[in-house]
Design a protein around this motif. Structure first.
Motif, PDB file in Angstrom:
ATOM      1  N   PRO A   1       0.841  -1.204   0.000  1.00 12.41           N
ATOM      2  CA  PRO A   1       0.000   0.000   0.000  1.00 12.41           C
ATOM      3  C   PRO A   1       0.874   1.251   0.000  1.00 12.41           C
ATOM      4  N   ASN A   2       0.466   2.265  -0.741  1.00 11.42           N
ATOM      5  CA  ASN A   2       1.219   3.526  -0.729  1.00 11.42           C
ATOM      6  C   ASN A   2       1.137   4.201   0.636  1.00 11.42           C
ATOM      7  N   LYS A   3       0.063   3.908   1.360  1.00 11.86           N
ATOM      8  CA  LYS A   3      -0.111   4.429   2.727  1.00 11.86           C
ATOM      9  C   LYS A   3       0.685   3.552   3.704  1.00 11.86           C
ATOM     10  N   HIS A   4       1.411   4.168   4.611  1.00 13.80           N
ATOM     11  CA  HIS A   4       2.191   3.402   5.588  1.00 13.80           C
ATOM     12  C   HIS A   4       1.285   2.785   6.646  1.00 13.80           C
ATOM     13  N   ILE A   5       1.388   1.457   6.781  1.00 14.43           N
ATOM     14  CA  ILE A   5       0.740   0.720   7.875  1.00 14.43           C
ATOM     15  C   ILE A   5       1.808  -0.231   8.391  1.00 14.43           C
ATOM     16  N   ASP A   6       2.104  -0.193   9.677  1.00 15.00           N
ATOM     17  CA  ASP A   6       3.207  -0.984  10.234  1.00 15.00           C
ATOM     18  C   ASP A   6       3.060  -2.487   9.995  1.00 15.00           C
ATOM     19  N   SER A   7       1.894  -3.009  10.287  1.00 19.42           N
ATOM     20  CA  SER A   7       1.683  -4.453  10.151  1.00 19.42           C
ATOM     21  C   SER A   7       0.185  -4.715  10.138  1.00 19.42           C
ATOM     22  N   SER A   8      -0.184  -5.978   9.936  1.00 20.58           N
ATOM     23  CA  SER A   8      -1.611  -6.320   9.935  1.00 20.58           C
ATOM     24  C   SER A   8      -2.253  -6.013  11.280  1.00 20.58           C
ATOM     25  N   ASN A   9      -1.461  -5.933  12.345  1.00 21.53           N
ATOM     26  CA  ASN A   9      -2.010  -5.593  13.666  1.00 21.53           C
ATOM     27  C   ASN A   9      -2.620  -4.195  13.711  1.00 21.53           C
ATOM     28  N   PHE A  10      -2.252  -3.351  12.742  1.00 13.13           N
ATOM     29  CA  PHE A  10      -2.714  -1.964  12.752  1.00 13.13           C
ATOM     30  C   PHE A  10      -3.813  -1.702  11.727  1.00 13.13           C
ATOM     31  N   LEU A  11      -4.343  -2.759  11.114  1.00 15.24           N
ATOM     32  CA  LEU A  11      -5.423  -2.578  10.134  1.00 15.24           C
ATOM     33  C   LEU A  11      -6.696  -2.107  10.821  1.00 15.24           C
ATOM     34  N   ILE A  12      -7.406  -1.228  10.131  1.00 14.47           N
ATOM     35  CA  ILE A  12      -8.706  -0.758  10.616  1.00 14.47           C
ATOM     36  C   ILE A  12      -9.741  -1.044   9.532  1.00 14.47           C
ATOM     37  N   ALA A  13     -11.015  -0.934   9.888  1.00 15.78           N
ATOM     38  CA  ALA A  13     -12.084  -1.268   8.942  1.00 15.78           C
ATOM     39  C   ALA A  13     -11.965  -0.454   7.648  1.00 15.78           C
ATOM     40  N   ASP A  14     -11.500   0.786   7.755  1.00 20.17           N
ATOM     41  CA  ASP A  14     -11.348   1.635   6.562  1.00 20.17           C
ATOM     42  C   ASP A  14     -10.310   1.088   5.582  1.00 20.17           C
ATOM     43  N   ASP A  15      -9.464   0.178   6.027  1.00 25.71           N
ATOM     44  CA  ASP A  15      -8.416  -0.389   5.160  1.00 25.71           C
ATOM     45  C   ASP A  15      -8.904  -1.597   4.368  1.00 25.71           C
ATOM     46  N   GLU A  16     -10.138  -2.017   4.577  1.00 26.55           N
ATOM     47  CA  GLU A  16     -10.578  -3.280   3.974  1.00 26.55           C
ATOM     48  C   GLU A  16     -10.530  -3.259   2.454  1.00 26.55           C
ATOM     49  N   ALA A  17     -10.948  -2.149   1.839  1.00 23.12           N
ATOM     50  CA  ALA A  17     -10.910  -2.067   0.367  1.00 23.12           C
ATOM     51  C   ALA A  17      -9.466  -2.067  -0.126  1.00 23.12           C
TER      52      ALA A  17
ATOM     53  N   GLY B   1       7.893 -13.701  10.848  1.00 23.58           N
ATOM     54  CA  GLY B   1       8.977 -13.492   9.880  1.00 23.58           C
ATOM     55  C   GLY B   1       8.979 -12.122   9.242  1.00 23.58           C
ATOM     56  N   GLN B   2       8.286 -11.150   9.861  1.00 21.78           N
ATOM     57  CA  GLN B   2       8.261  -9.792   9.283  1.00 21.78           C
ATOM     58  C   GLN B   2       9.575  -9.077   9.577  1.00 21.78           C
ATOM     59  N   THR B   3      10.180  -8.524   8.523  1.00 25.11           N
ATOM     60  CA  THR B   3      11.436  -7.779   8.686  1.00 25.11           C
ATOM     61  C   THR B   3      11.301  -6.319   8.267  1.00 25.11           C
ATOM     62  N   VAL B   4      10.320  -6.023   7.414  1.00 23.17           N
ATOM     63  CA  VAL B   4      10.068  -4.635   7.021  1.00 23.17           C
ATOM     64  C   VAL B   4       8.682  -4.262   7.545  1.00 23.17           C
ATOM     65  N   PHE B   5       8.655  -3.212   8.373  1.00 24.09           N
ATOM     66  CA  PHE B   5       7.417  -2.865   9.077  1.00 24.09           C
ATOM     67  C   PHE B   5       6.619  -1.804   8.326  1.00 24.09           C
ATOM     68  N   HIS B   6       6.329  -2.172   7.084  1.00 20.14           N
ATOM     69  CA  HIS B   6       5.346  -1.488   6.234  1.00 20.14           C
ATOM     70  C   HIS B   6       4.652  -2.646   5.521  1.00 20.14           C
ATOM     71  N   ILE B   7       3.377  -2.793   5.807  1.00 18.35           N
ATOM     72  CA  ILE B   7       2.619  -3.968   5.368  1.00 18.35           C
ATOM     73  C   ILE B   7       2.849  -4.254   3.875  1.00 18.35           C
ATOM     74  N   HIS B   8       2.962  -5.548   3.536  1.00 19.19           N
ATOM     75  CA  HIS B   8       3.171  -5.935   2.135  1.00 19.19           C
ATOM     76  C   HIS B   8       2.705  -7.364   1.920  1.00 19.19           C
ATOM     77  N   LEU B   9       2.221  -7.598   0.709  1.00 17.40           N
ATOM     78  CA  LEU B   9       1.789  -8.937   0.308  1.00 17.40           C
ATOM     79  C   LEU B   9       2.867  -9.507  -0.610  1.00 17.40           C
ATOM     80  N   HIS B  10       3.399 -10.684  -0.255  1.00 16.92           N
ATOM     81  CA  HIS B  10       4.363 -11.375  -1.117  1.00 16.92           C
ATOM     82  C   HIS B  10       3.609 -12.169  -2.175  1.00 16.92           C
ATOM     83  N   LEU B  11       4.015 -12.029  -3.421  1.00 16.72           N
ATOM     84  CA  LEU B  11       3.560 -12.914  -4.508  1.00 16.72           C
ATOM     85  C   LEU B  11       4.744 -13.786  -4.889  1.00 16.72           C
ATOM     86  N   LEU B  12       4.608 -15.084  -4.629  1.00 22.34           N
ATOM     87  CA  LEU B  12       5.702 -16.038  -4.855  1.00 22.34           C
ATOM     88  C   LEU B  12       5.236 -17.106  -5.825  1.00 22.34           C
TER      89      LEU B  12
END
Ligand code: 5GP
Ligand code: ZN
Length: 113
Positions: free
Chosen positions: A43-59, A93-104
């Protein structure tokens, strides 16, 4: 977040191999790929981790997945298969604290490490 490496990548202050960008997300190749295709959808918006998700982030979080699905097709791995993964905190296993989805993909994925 001025000290966040992914915020700097999104701002173009650190080089990256971008594969997709829109108003909400940026996707770029992982610097240390764990598979032939290893893309981070961020996300272009900084969110530290999934622990900080709010309902407004669902979309926004849903959008990470639709971008990932399109990129899987673009990479030619949609049919062979791929893994979408998000790590949270130390034991996740999080090493970068800006939320991201890995595509492997591009090889057989095994286990859950
Ligand atoms: P995590 O361990 O937090 O789930 O994933 C962080 C990922 O970011 C790792 O796979 C790591 O290789 C990747 N990474 C760390 N720093 C950089 C960077 O500066 N550029 C790119 N493209 N990837 C990075
Ligand atoms: Zn950030």
């Amino acid at each position: 977040m001025t000290d966040c490496i992914f915020c700097k990548i999104i701002a173009g202050e650190i080089p990256s191999t971008n594969v997709y960008k829109d108003e909400q997300v940026t996707a770029f190749r992982d610097i240390n790929p764990a598979a032939p295709t290893h893309i981070l959808i961020v996300p272009n918006k900084h969110i530290d981790s999934s622990n900080f998700l709010i309902a407004d982030d669902e979309a926004l979080i849903g959008h990470l997945f639709t971008v990932a699905k399109d990129l899987a097709k673009q990479e030619g791995i949609a049919e062979s298969g791929y893994r979408l993964m998000m790590n949270t905190n130390a034991e996740g296993g999080q090493t970068v604290f800006h939320i991201h989805l890995h595509l492997l993909g591009g090889r057989q994925m095994k286990g859950f490490g």
